[in-house]
Design a protein around this motif. Sequence first.
Motif, PDB file in Angstrom:
ATOM      1  N   ASN A 175     -33.206 -95.050 -44.732  1.00 44.61           N
ATOM      2  CA  ASN A 175     -32.622 -95.836 -43.637  1.00 44.61           C
ATOM      3  C   ASN A 175     -31.479 -95.150 -42.904  1.00 44.61           C
ATOM      4  N   LEU A 176     -31.550 -93.846 -42.780  1.00 48.26           N
ATOM      5  CA  LEU A 176     -30.558 -93.102 -42.014  1.00 48.26           C
ATOM      6  C   LEU A 176     -31.247 -92.495 -40.801  1.00 48.26           C
ATOM      7  N   GLY A 177     -30.814 -92.914 -39.615  1.00 53.87           N
ATOM      8  CA  GLY A 177     -31.426 -92.425 -38.383  1.00 53.87           C
ATOM      9  C   GLY A 177     -32.924 -92.658 -38.413  1.00 53.87           C
ATOM     10  N   PRO A 178     -33.718 -91.615 -38.130  1.00 49.61           N
ATOM     11  CA  PRO A 178     -35.167 -91.787 -38.112  1.00 49.61           C
ATOM     12  C   PRO A 178     -35.808 -91.796 -39.504  1.00 49.61           C
ATOM     13  N   HIS A 179     -35.015 -91.594 -40.543  1.00 51.19           N
ATOM     14  CA  HIS A 179     -35.544 -91.507 -41.907  1.00 51.19           C
ATOM     15  C   HIS A 179     -35.568 -92.874 -42.574  1.00 51.19           C
ATOM     16  N   ALA A 180     -36.733 -93.532 -42.540  1.00 47.63           N
ATOM     17  CA  ALA A 180     -36.873 -94.817 -43.222  1.00 47.63           C
ATOM     18  C   ALA A 180     -36.908 -94.590 -44.730  1.00 47.63           C
ATOM     19  N   ASP A 181     -37.666 -93.606 -45.176  1.00 46.09           N
ATOM     20  CA  ASP A 181     -37.719 -93.219 -46.591  1.00 46.09           C
ATOM     21  C   ASP A 181     -38.301 -91.811 -46.641  1.00 46.09           C
TER      22      ASP A 181
END
Length: 171
Positions: A5-11
């Motif tokens: 859940n950081l920027g474009p990184h959901a997982d």
Amino acid sequence: IRIRNLGPHADTRLDFDPKGRTDVVGPSAAGKSTLIDAISWALWGRLANGEMLPEAAIHDKADLVEVDLLLGSGTTLTRRRKRGGKGGTRELTRKGGTLEQVTTEMAWLQALGPLGRNPDLLRVIACPLAWVELAQGEGGGRPLRDLLAGLLGTASERDLVIELMAAEGLK
């Protein structure tokens, strides 16, 4: 590293080559710079540029950002922050499974050992784009000069850094 859940990184989970080089490539806005920010934030509580993690960096549909960073020593560093929260939580899981909750940034830096001794310097070394801001941002290069001069033991070494930077038009 695992980034949630950081920027474009959901997982996102990535394995780096511990004895070599890992190339990260992708289109613009794919999250390459966010990866560097995640590592810097997990280690030192600041993004690569030295700023605190803004709430806007938390993925739109999430209330919690979390980064797990497995070090070569076998220790896993985990940093979390809830939307609307301040500071967040910090945990170290030592090789063998011993979990330590760390309540303050000062205690966190102490727990990191050598990685926590000079976090601003290490962040700048680990995150090359941080040099640009120090050299070209506010202060006309003085923050970079001061950082480098602080590493040097003698006045003559500091004078040499000042002279070299002045030759490049930096203060």
